[in-house]
Design a protein around this motif. Structure first.
Motif, PDB file in Angstrom:
ATOM      1  N   ILE A   1       4.437 -13.487  -0.251  1.00 35.93           N
ATOM      2  CA  ILE A   1       4.935 -12.348   0.540  1.00 35.93           C
ATOM      3  C   ILE A   1       3.640 -11.706   0.722  1.00 35.93           C
ATOM      4  O   ILE A   1       2.634 -11.291   0.016  1.00 35.93           O
ATOM      5  CB  ILE A   1       5.804 -11.042  -0.527  1.00 35.93           C
ATOM      6  CG1 ILE A   1       6.966 -12.079  -0.835  1.00 35.93           C
ATOM      7  CG2 ILE A   1       6.050 -10.121   0.252  1.00 35.93           C
ATOM      8  CD1 ILE A   1       7.777 -11.414  -1.995  1.00 35.93           C
ATOM      9  N   TYR A   2       3.480 -11.387   1.989  1.00 30.87           N
ATOM     10  CA  TYR A   2       2.175 -10.837   2.686  1.00 30.87           C
ATOM     11  C   TYR A   2       2.200  -9.275   2.579  1.00 30.87           C
ATOM     12  O   TYR A   2       1.140  -8.701   2.633  1.00 30.87           O
ATOM     13  CB  TYR A   2       2.059 -11.304   4.163  1.00 30.87           C
ATOM     14  CG  TYR A   2       0.999 -11.035   4.733  1.00 30.87           C
ATOM     15  CD1 TYR A   2      -0.319 -11.752   4.781  1.00 30.87           C
ATOM     16  CD2 TYR A   2       0.774  -9.760   5.669  1.00 30.87           C
ATOM     17  CE1 TYR A   2      -1.473 -11.383   5.514  1.00 30.87           C
ATOM     18  CE2 TYR A   2      -0.259  -9.534   6.426  1.00 30.87           C
ATOM     19  CZ  TYR A   2      -1.571 -10.289   6.173  1.00 30.87           C
ATOM     20  OH  TYR A   2      -2.721 -10.020   6.783  1.00 30.87           O
ATOM     21  N   ARG A   3       3.285  -8.647   3.022  1.00 31.19           N
ATOM     22  CA  ARG A   3       3.407  -7.159   2.910  1.00 31.19           C
ATOM     23  C   ARG A   3       4.490  -6.760   2.253  1.00 31.19           C
ATOM     24  O   ARG A   3       5.673  -7.346   2.349  1.00 31.19           O
ATOM     25  CB  ARG A   3       3.411  -7.014   4.537  1.00 31.19           C
ATOM     26  CG  ARG A   3       3.531  -5.278   4.633  1.00 31.19           C
ATOM     27  CD  ARG A   3       3.443  -4.831   5.924  1.00 31.19           C
ATOM     28  NE  ARG A   3       3.789  -3.528   6.077  1.00 31.19           N
ATOM     29  CZ  ARG A   3       2.811  -2.571   5.994  1.00 31.19           C
ATOM     30  NH1 ARG A   3       1.485  -2.963   5.918  1.00 31.19           N
ATOM     31  NH2 ARG A   3       3.043  -1.251   6.257  1.00 31.19           N
TER      32      ARG A   3
ATOM     33  N   ARG B   1       5.160 -11.680  -9.805  1.00 32.25           N
ATOM     34  CA  ARG B   1       5.206 -13.015  -8.873  1.00 32.25           C
ATOM     35  C   ARG B   1       3.912 -13.735  -8.296  1.00 32.25           C
ATOM     36  O   ARG B   1       3.895 -14.799  -8.165  1.00 32.25           O
ATOM     37  CB  ARG B   1       6.144 -12.522  -7.592  1.00 32.25           C
ATOM     38  CG  ARG B   1       6.387 -13.684  -6.575  1.00 32.25           C
ATOM     39  CD  ARG B   1       7.550 -13.545  -5.806  1.00 32.25           C
ATOM     40  NE  ARG B   1       7.753 -14.623  -4.670  1.00 32.25           N
ATOM     41  CZ  ARG B   1       8.248 -16.040  -5.101  1.00 32.25           C
ATOM     42  NH1 ARG B   1       8.623 -15.956  -6.300  1.00 32.25           N
ATOM     43  NH2 ARG B   1       8.159 -16.615  -4.099  1.00 32.25           N
ATOM     44  N   GLN B   2       3.041 -12.712  -7.814  1.00 35.00           N
ATOM     45  CA  GLN B   2       1.798 -13.378  -6.993  1.00 35.00           C
ATOM     46  C   GLN B   2       0.669 -12.352  -7.529  1.00 35.00           C
ATOM     47  O   GLN B   2       0.817 -11.406  -8.089  1.00 35.00           O
ATOM     48  CB  GLN B   2       1.930 -13.480  -5.808  1.00 35.00           C
ATOM     49  CG  GLN B   2       2.456 -12.286  -5.180  1.00 35.00           C
ATOM     50  CD  GLN B   2       2.776 -12.173  -3.626  1.00 35.00           C
ATOM     51  OE1 GLN B   2       3.893 -12.761  -3.398  1.00 35.00           O
ATOM     52  NE2 GLN B   2       1.935 -11.464  -2.753  1.00 35.00           N
ATOM     53  N   GLU B   3      -0.715 -13.039  -7.504  1.00 32.56           N
ATOM     54  CA  GLU B   3      -1.751 -12.401  -7.963  1.00 32.56           C
ATOM     55  C   GLU B   3      -2.210 -11.123  -7.260  1.00 32.56           C
ATOM     56  O   GLU B   3      -2.697  -9.889  -7.835  1.00 32.56           O
ATOM     57  CB  GLU B   3      -2.839 -13.172  -8.003  1.00 32.56           C
ATOM     58  CG  GLU B   3      -2.874 -14.584  -9.170  1.00 32.56           C
ATOM     59  CD  GLU B   3      -4.070 -15.323  -9.169  1.00 32.56           C
ATOM     60  OE1 GLU B   3      -5.028 -14.868  -8.559  1.00 32.56           O
ATOM     61  OE2 GLU B   3      -4.046 -16.167 -10.185  1.00 32.56           O
ATOM     62  N   THR B   4      -1.916 -11.399  -5.877  1.00 34.21           N
ATOM     63  CA  THR B   4      -2.373 -10.237  -4.917  1.00 34.21           C
ATOM     64  C   THR B   4      -1.289  -9.918  -3.957  1.00 34.21           C
ATOM     65  O   THR B   4      -0.545 -10.911  -3.747  1.00 34.21           O
ATOM     66  CB  THR B   4      -3.714 -10.318  -4.261  1.00 34.21           C
ATOM     67  OG1 THR B   4      -3.733 -11.475  -3.424  1.00 34.21           O
ATOM     68  CG2 THR B   4      -4.849 -10.505  -5.503  1.00 34.21           C
ATOM     69  N   ILE B   5      -1.280  -8.935  -3.132  1.00 34.28           N
ATOM     70  CA  ILE B   5      -0.566  -8.781  -1.825  1.00 34.28           C
ATOM     71  C   ILE B   5      -1.548  -8.355  -0.810  1.00 34.28           C
ATOM     72  O   ILE B   5      -2.458  -7.423  -1.044  1.00 34.28           O
ATOM     73  CB  ILE B   5       0.593  -8.087  -2.086  1.00 34.28           C
ATOM     74  CG1 ILE B   5       1.489  -8.098  -0.953  1.00 34.28           C
ATOM     75  CG2 ILE B   5       0.281  -6.317  -2.305  1.00 34.28           C
ATOM     76  CD1 ILE B   5       3.000  -7.682  -0.964  1.00 34.28           C
ATOM     77  N   ALA B   6      -1.541  -8.950   0.414  1.00 37.99           N
ATOM     78  CA  ALA B   6      -2.438  -8.481   1.610  1.00 37.99           C
ATOM     79  C   ALA B   6      -2.190  -7.166   1.810  1.00 37.99           C
ATOM     80  O   ALA B   6      -3.259  -6.393   2.007  1.00 37.99           O
ATOM     81  CB  ALA B   6      -2.298  -9.594   2.542  1.00 37.99           C
TER      82      ALA B   6
END
Length: 313
Positions: free
Chosen positions: A95-97, A119-124
């Motif tokens: 997921i990007y944003r 869910r994920q380490e980072t988000i942009a």
């Protein structure tokens, strides 16, 4: 339907208008799902049941042919979470944003940020806009968030609110608006190292801007492109005190493109020129007075336009 798309980015918005959007390789932005509560289903609506993996969703398709599917869940957050994870996994893209908007009883910022960061380490890119939130929620949100490109925060804070980011960043874009009391400090700018930052309401002083210029001249934030801040009382003499700046004028307006999102570039015909230890050149555009903008434009601009030496006197 999904297999026909060449997915690059998935964007999720949780709030009064909850959606899942995606951007394809041709840079076209599409709304794939709008998520609403079961209570919003109209009595005369034709409902279809869509099975996605093991999940059965009540849906309606937009009549205008754009392909957006209206989906209905008892809990909007569960709907957004379920559908976005399926889409993200289907295309093997994170997921990007994440956008969290609206009233707190709708968006619950802690729930949203816990989900995405588990869910994920980072988000942009991340934005958090809410008129009804607590400073504890805001602090928790920022403490938990691990953002890499863009941060946009618009929340209500008290006069005494302060915050220090927990890890260093090199953001492309930073916009923080605290109302009625702006809280972003120079230390926050140093912590986040934004390439672009624009703010209408700040607590920055002319002395703050002087310190920022000296730091940039000495090599801070080599990726810096544009700063635009409105100061409550701008004093050029204070800002330029001890700063090696040269006053310049041009026979015609210079244009400076600082953002892809702005249709019109910035225009100016007088400014102060400064250079940093790495040889980069920047233009300071500012006028004395209350509620005036301090602007710093580092060349070349967004379009690659170089500093036009031959036109400057």
């Amino acid at each position: 339907m999904l297999r026909k798309k060449r997915m690059e980015r998935v964007s999720v918005c949780i709030g009064n208008y909850s959606t899942i959007r995606f951007e394809t390789t041709d840079s076209i932005d599409h709304t794939l799902f709008r998520v609403s509560t079961l209570s919003e289903i109209q009595d005369d609506s034709r409902i279809e049941y869509l099975k996605i993996e093991d999940t059965v969703v009540q849906t309606q398709k937009e009549k205008d042919g754009r392909g957006c599917i209206h989906s209905y869940f008892e809990d909007i957050f569960i709907g957004i979470q379920t559908l976005s994870e399926i889409i993200s996994d289907f295309f093997s893209v994170p997921i990007y944003r994440l956008s969290v908007t609206g009233d707190r009883n709708i968006n619950d910022p802690r729930r949203a940020i816990n989900w995405i960061m588990n869910r994920q380490e980072t988000i942009a890119e991340c934005s958090y806009h809410s008129k009804e939130t607590s400073e504890e929620d805001l602090t928790y949100f920022l403490d938990t968030l691990r953002v890499t490109k863009s941060l946009d925060v618009f929340v209500k804070t008290s006069e005494n609110f302060q915050y220090s980011f927990k890890y260093p960043m090199n953001l492309d874009y930073l916009h923080v608006q605290g109302r009625p009391y702006p809280w972003l400090t120079i230390n926050n700018l140093i912590e986040t190292n934004p390439r672009y930052s624009w703010m209408v309401e700040t607590n920055f002083t002319s002395e703050d801007m002087r310190m920022l210029l000296i730091l940039w001249i000495l090599g801070w934030n080599p990726n810096l492109q544009t700063l635009e801040f409105r100061l409550k009382n701008l004093d050029l003499q204070t800002i330029l005190n001890g700063v090696p700046a040269i006053y310049r004028e041009t026979p015609e307006d210079l244009s400076y493109k600082w953002s892809d999102g702005e249709e019109e570039p910035r225009y100016f015909d007088y400014f102060f020129e400064i250079r940093n230890v790495n040889g980069a050149v920047a233009s300071i555009v500012a006028d004395n007075g209350p509620n005036e903008f301090f602007s710093l434009y580092v060349w070349p601009d967004r379009n690659g336009q170089q500093y036009p030496l031959e036109r400057i006197v």
